[in-house]
Structures are given as C-alpha cells and as structure tokens.
Design a protein around this motif. Structure first.
Motif, PDB file in Angstrom:
ATOM      1  N   TYR A   1       0.832  -1.197   0.000  1.00  0.00           N
ATOM      2  CA  TYR A   1       0.000   0.000   0.000  1.00  0.00           C
ATOM      3  C   TYR A   1       0.864   1.244   0.000  1.00  0.00           C
ATOM      4  N   GLY A   2       0.254   2.376  -0.358  1.00  0.00           N
ATOM      5  CA  GLY A   2       0.988   3.630  -0.431  1.00  0.00           C
ATOM      6  C   GLY A   2       0.279   4.636  -1.303  1.00  0.00           C
ATOM      7  N   GLY A   3       1.045   5.550  -1.907  1.00  0.00           N
ATOM      8  CA  GLY A   3       0.476   6.596  -2.746  1.00  0.00           C
ATOM      9  C   GLY A   3      -0.174   6.055  -4.002  1.00  0.00           C
ATOM     10  N   ASP A   4      -1.108   6.829  -4.541  1.00  0.00           N
ATOM     11  CA  ASP A   4      -1.853   6.393  -5.724  1.00  0.00           C
ATOM     12  C   ASP A   4      -0.940   6.043  -6.895  1.00  0.00           C
TER      13      ASP A   4
ATOM     14  N   ASP B   1      -1.833  -9.593  -9.867  1.00  0.00           N
ATOM     15  CA  ASP B   1      -2.386 -10.534  -8.891  1.00  0.00           C
ATOM     16  C   ASP B   1      -2.070 -10.147  -7.445  1.00  0.00           C
ATOM     17  N   THR B   2      -1.298  -9.078  -7.251  1.00  0.00           N
ATOM     18  CA  THR B   2      -0.899  -8.668  -5.910  1.00  0.00           C
ATOM     19  C   THR B   2      -1.965  -7.781  -5.272  1.00  0.00           C
ATOM     20  N   LYS B   3      -2.254  -8.040  -4.007  1.00  0.00           N
ATOM     21  CA  LYS B   3      -3.183  -7.178  -3.281  1.00  0.00           C
ATOM     22  C   LYS B   3      -2.530  -5.830  -3.026  1.00  0.00           C
ATOM     23  N   VAL B   4      -3.248  -4.761  -3.311  1.00  0.00           N
ATOM     24  CA  VAL B   4      -2.715  -3.417  -3.103  1.00  0.00           C
ATOM     25  C   VAL B   4      -3.778  -2.532  -2.460  1.00  0.00           C
ATOM     26  N   MET B   5      -3.338  -1.382  -1.964  1.00  0.00           N
ATOM     27  CA  MET B   5      -4.272  -0.390  -1.444  1.00  0.00           C
ATOM     28  C   MET B   5      -3.667   0.998  -1.567  1.00  0.00           C
ATOM     29  N   SER B   6      -4.481   1.933  -1.987  1.00  0.00           N
ATOM     30  CA  SER B   6      -4.163   3.358  -2.001  1.00  0.00           C
ATOM     31  C   SER B   6      -5.481   4.091  -1.805  1.00  0.00           C
ATOM     32  N   LYS B   7      -5.439   5.395  -1.703  1.00  0.00           N
ATOM     33  CA  LYS B   7      -6.689   6.151  -1.605  1.00  0.00           C
ATOM     34  C   LYS B   7      -7.567   5.893  -2.816  1.00  0.00           C
TER      35      LYS B   7
ATOM     36  N   ASN C   1      -9.844  -8.933  -5.076  1.00  0.00           N
ATOM     37  CA  ASN C   1      -8.409  -9.141  -4.820  1.00  0.00           C
ATOM     38  C   ASN C   1      -7.692  -7.841  -4.477  1.00  0.00           C
ATOM     39  N   THR C   2      -8.198  -7.173  -3.454  1.00  0.00           N
ATOM     40  CA  THR C   2      -7.569  -5.933  -3.011  1.00  0.00           C
ATOM     41  C   THR C   2      -7.516  -5.929  -1.486  1.00  0.00           C
ATOM     42  N   HIS C   3      -7.264  -4.778  -0.917  1.00  0.00           N
ATOM     43  CA  HIS C   3      -7.104  -4.653   0.524  1.00  0.00           C
ATOM     44  C   HIS C   3      -7.818  -3.387   0.960  1.00  0.00           C
ATOM     45  N   LEU C   4      -8.581  -3.482   2.053  1.00  0.00           N
ATOM     46  CA  LEU C   4      -9.349  -2.342   2.532  1.00  0.00           C
ATOM     47  C   LEU C   4      -9.013  -2.058   3.992  1.00  0.00           C
ATOM     48  N   GLN C   5      -8.670  -0.813   4.290  1.00  0.00           N
ATOM     49  CA  GLN C   5      -8.527  -0.383   5.670  1.00  0.00           C
ATOM     50  C   GLN C   5      -9.680   0.559   5.986  1.00  0.00           C
ATOM     51  N   ILE C   6     -10.542   0.111   6.875  1.00  0.00           N
ATOM     52  CA  ILE C   6     -11.789   0.813   7.152  1.00  0.00           C
ATOM     53  C   ILE C   6     -11.736   1.477   8.526  1.00  0.00           C
TER      54      ILE C   6
ATOM     55  N   SER D   1      -9.117  -8.493   1.660  1.00  0.00           N
ATOM     56  CA  SER D   1      -9.013  -8.475   3.107  1.00  0.00           C
ATOM     57  C   SER D   1      -9.498  -7.141   3.662  1.00  0.00           C
ATOM     58  N   THR D   2     -10.069  -7.190   4.850  1.00  0.00           N
ATOM     59  CA  THR D   2     -10.600  -6.003   5.521  1.00  0.00           C
ATOM     60  C   THR D   2      -9.898  -5.801   6.851  1.00  0.00           C
ATOM     61  N   VAL D   3      -9.350  -4.601   7.044  1.00  0.00           N
ATOM     62  CA  VAL D   3      -8.685  -4.240   8.297  1.00  0.00           C
ATOM     63  C   VAL D   3      -9.430  -3.055   8.899  1.00  0.00           C
ATOM     64  N   ILE D   4      -9.777  -3.148  10.161  1.00  0.00           N
ATOM     65  CA  ILE D   4     -10.399  -2.015  10.841  1.00  0.00           C
ATOM     66  C   ILE D   4      -9.327  -1.241  11.596  1.00  0.00           C
ATOM     67  N   VAL D   5      -9.342   0.079  11.431  1.00  0.00           N
ATOM     68  CA  VAL D   5      -8.414   0.965  12.135  1.00  0.00           C
ATOM     69  C   VAL D   5      -9.221   1.952  12.957  1.00  0.00           C
ATOM     70  N   GLY D   6      -8.586   2.552  13.940  1.00  0.00           N
ATOM     71  CA  GLY D   6      -9.287   3.494  14.797  1.00  0.00           C
ATOM     72  C   GLY D   6      -9.529   4.824  14.113  1.00  0.00           C
ATOM     73  N   GLY D   7     -10.491   5.570  14.615  1.00  0.00           N
ATOM     74  CA  GLY D   7     -10.735   6.923  14.127  1.00  0.00           C
ATOM     75  C   GLY D   7     -11.709   6.997  12.971  1.00  0.00           C
ATOM     76  N   ASN D   8     -11.678   8.145  12.280  1.00  0.00           N
ATOM     77  CA  ASN D   8     -12.639   8.396  11.211  1.00  0.00           C
ATOM     78  C   ASN D   8     -11.985   8.547   9.844  1.00  0.00           C
ATOM     79  N   GLY D   9     -10.694   8.254   9.751  1.00  0.00           N
ATOM     80  CA  GLY D   9     -10.019   8.312   8.465  1.00  0.00           C
ATOM     81  C   GLY D   9      -9.337   9.618   8.169  1.00  0.00           C
ATOM     82  N   SER D  10      -9.517  10.618   9.011  1.00  0.00           N
ATOM     83  CA  SER D  10      -8.848  11.900   8.800  1.00  0.00           C
ATOM     84  C   SER D  10      -7.632  11.984   9.715  1.00  0.00           C
ATOM     85  N   GLY D  11      -6.533  12.434   9.190  1.00  0.00           N
ATOM     86  CA  GLY D  11      -5.327  12.527   9.994  1.00  0.00           C
ATOM     87  C   GLY D  11      -4.750  11.156  10.292  1.00  0.00           C
ATOM     88  N   PHE D  12      -4.198  10.994  11.488  1.00  0.00           N
ATOM     89  CA  PHE D  12      -3.555   9.749  11.872  1.00  0.00           C
ATOM     90  C   PHE D  12      -4.593   8.801  12.465  1.00  0.00           C
TER      91      PHE D  12
END
Length: 324
Positions: A200-203, A215-221, A246-251, A276-287
């Motif tokens: 994952y990383g920049g667009d 075939d690789t799972k990736v994630m960007s905005k 076949n991607t990755h989601l951080q929610i 795959s789905t990963v839950i992270v803390g917060g609302n997605g803004s900032g850290f």
C-alpha cells in the motif's frame, strides 16, 4: 389511483425488507475469530497527541515495556510469535538499488545519521544505529542507543526470514518510479512468497505496481474509493464491484457502519472476492489509531471477524482470544 398507490407502497415495503434481510447481520452467527495486524511489528509506542507528519516520534515514546525496535527482524519475529496474522512494515529504496525496511523519510530522528533515507547507500544505512534517537524522558536517557547498530534490514532479508508469512509493505512516497522498482524487485521472488504480500501507499506508485503485478493485493486512496464508492451505491443488493476483487481495505471504525452488511456480511463478501478487511481506529482523517487496549476492543462490534490494526500486539493478542 388508489390501486397504483397501494402497489407502490407494497413495492417499497418489499424493497426495504429485501435490503434489510440482505444486509443485516442479526441472522448470522459466525464463530470465526478476528485476526491481528501488527503495525511496524512489535514496536515502541508513543503519545499520539499533537503528532504530525513532521514529528519525531522516537522522542515521544512511552516508558519501554520490551526491547524491540520497529521494522527490524527481531521486531517482526516477536510480532508473529505474539500472535500476529500479518505484520506491516515500511520500505525505502536506497541510492544503490536495494530496499531497506525503515519508517522515516529522513534519518535524523531515529538514528545518528542525517538526510533523506533514500539518498544513502545500503552500506551507509547498515552502519547506523536504529535505536539511537529513542527517549522517554525528553533526552535524559536513551535506552536503546547502541543496541540498534546494523539492524536496519533489507527487504530481501525480511522476505528470506518470513517468506511464508503475511506481510504488508508500505511505500512511503508517491513516486511512480518506486512502484516500478518495487515490482521489479518482487518479481524476482517465488509466487508463493509474493502471494503472501500486500502493498500500500500513494496512488501513483501503487497504480504502477498493480499494472506490473496484477495478482498482488494493493491499497491506495484511489483503490479504496474505486471499491467503496460504488459499493455504497449498489452494495445493498449484495453485488460487489469488480474494483473490490483481490484488493485490501482499511476501514476506519467510524466509517464501517455506513457500509452495507457491516461488519460480518461486509467482511465475508470481501473475503469471497479475495479481499481483506482491516479495521483501524478513528474516522479516516489525519492519523488513524490502533486498537491497543481492552477498552479499544470494547468499541468493536461483537460480530467483527476481519483484521484488527494494533500497535500493541503483545497486549491485544491475549485479549483477542476472549473477544467472541
């Protein structure tokens, strides 16, 4: 007119009932356990208050409770031994064509080196002490100084050591050329190793890497938006857009409830598409924060069965066994 109005009302009620049944988790009862993502391995944590992209977090650490330094081989190994399903790590290219595992854009915070990380050779980076800058008492003591010499690993060393484990690689730039370089680097490894990787990383670098490693799972905005926006529009039907395959989601935890079928049906739908789905803390803004305490876990839905982002794998892994 009354008959037409009655038919419209019946249609509307049937539609509402369909949407409810198709997306409620009240009728499901999965015994599946959630799994854990260890952010930077087993690492020294720090106070998130006031942290920006320019902060030197090594100067803000809590009093150390263990000996491990983020993004090192011992740290990654300790995280897996503690119960991590996947470990996240950060990479930078070197000036002589290698990739090193290190978080910061510059060397000045964590090491005795100076300047931009990627502007140094592997030999120069290997000579540094990655524990040099850590302090929990405003510089009175440096508990890891001298203990991290030569411990900045190459990505090759990590893949050799943990080739059969799930790893999540973070590209720290938005340079499209870095996506090309990393794709060329990873294509030298067996498919069974690459299949365990998420990037994952920049667009821009992610788009380039995905074009070379489809075939690789990736994630960007951009990949998040391309999946979640159409899903919000039509996911109530149970249909998943092709962009969710076949991607990755951080929610972020505050965004999750707005997604159809959240959490159990949403996670299950994505898994059926290899996502795959990963839950992270917060609302997605900032850290975004991790789930690092028992109180944090209490905020999770009882039926959550995806991956949980944590900075405290050693604290959360024992608790997660009692989560259900």
């Amino acid at each position: 007119m009354k008959v037409l109005k009655k038919k419209k009302m019946i249609f509307l009620l049937v539609l509402i009932l369909f949407i409810f049944i198709n997306n409620t988790t009240l009728l499901t009862n999965s015994a599946k356990q959630p799994t854990l993502l260890a952010h930077r391995g087993m690492a020294q944590t720090f106070d998130m208050k006031g942290v920006t992209g320019e902060s030197c977090t090594a100067e803000k650490i809590h009093n150390p409770e263990h000996e491990f330094l983020e993004n090192t081989i011992p740290s990654i190994k300790a995280a897996f031994n503690a119960g991590a399903y996947i470990v996240e790590l950060d990479v930078h290219p070197t000036s002589d064509g290698e990739f090193v595992v290190f978080h910061d854009w510059t060397l000045d915070c964590r090491t005795e080196g100076v300047g931009v990380t990627r502007e140094h050779s592997l030999k120069e980076l290997k000579a540094l002490d990655v524990g040099y800058g850590y302090t929990a008492d405003n510089g009175k003591t440096y508990p890891f100084r001298g203990k991290g010499v030569g411990m900045m690993p190459t990505l090759e060393e990590v893949l050799q050591e943990f080739g059969g484990k799930q790893l999540m690689i973070h590209i720290k730039s938005n340079d499209p050329d870095e996506g090309r370089l990393l794709a060329a680097y990873l294509n030298n490894y067996p498919k069974e190793t690459v299949n365990h990787l998420t990037v994952y990383g920049g667009d821009e670098p992610i788009a380039v890497l995905k074009s070379r490693m489809p075939d690789t799972k990736v994630m960007s905005k951009e990949t998040l938006k391309s999946c979640l926006l159409p899903y919000i529009a039509i996911g109530w039907t149970g249909y998943l857009p092709e962009s969710c395959t076949n991607t990755h989601l951080q929610i972020p935890e505050k965004i999750g409830p707005w997604l159809w079928g959240w959490p159990e049906k949403f996670v299950d739908r994505m898994e059926q598409k290899g996502t795959s789905t990963v839950i992270v803390g917060g609302n997605g803004s900032g850290f975004s924060s991790g789930f690092d305490t028992e109180a944090d876990l209490d905020r999770l839905p009882d039926d959550y069965q995806g991956i949980i982002w944590t900075n405290k794998i050693e604290k959360i892994a024992p608790l997660i066994k009692e989560f259900k």
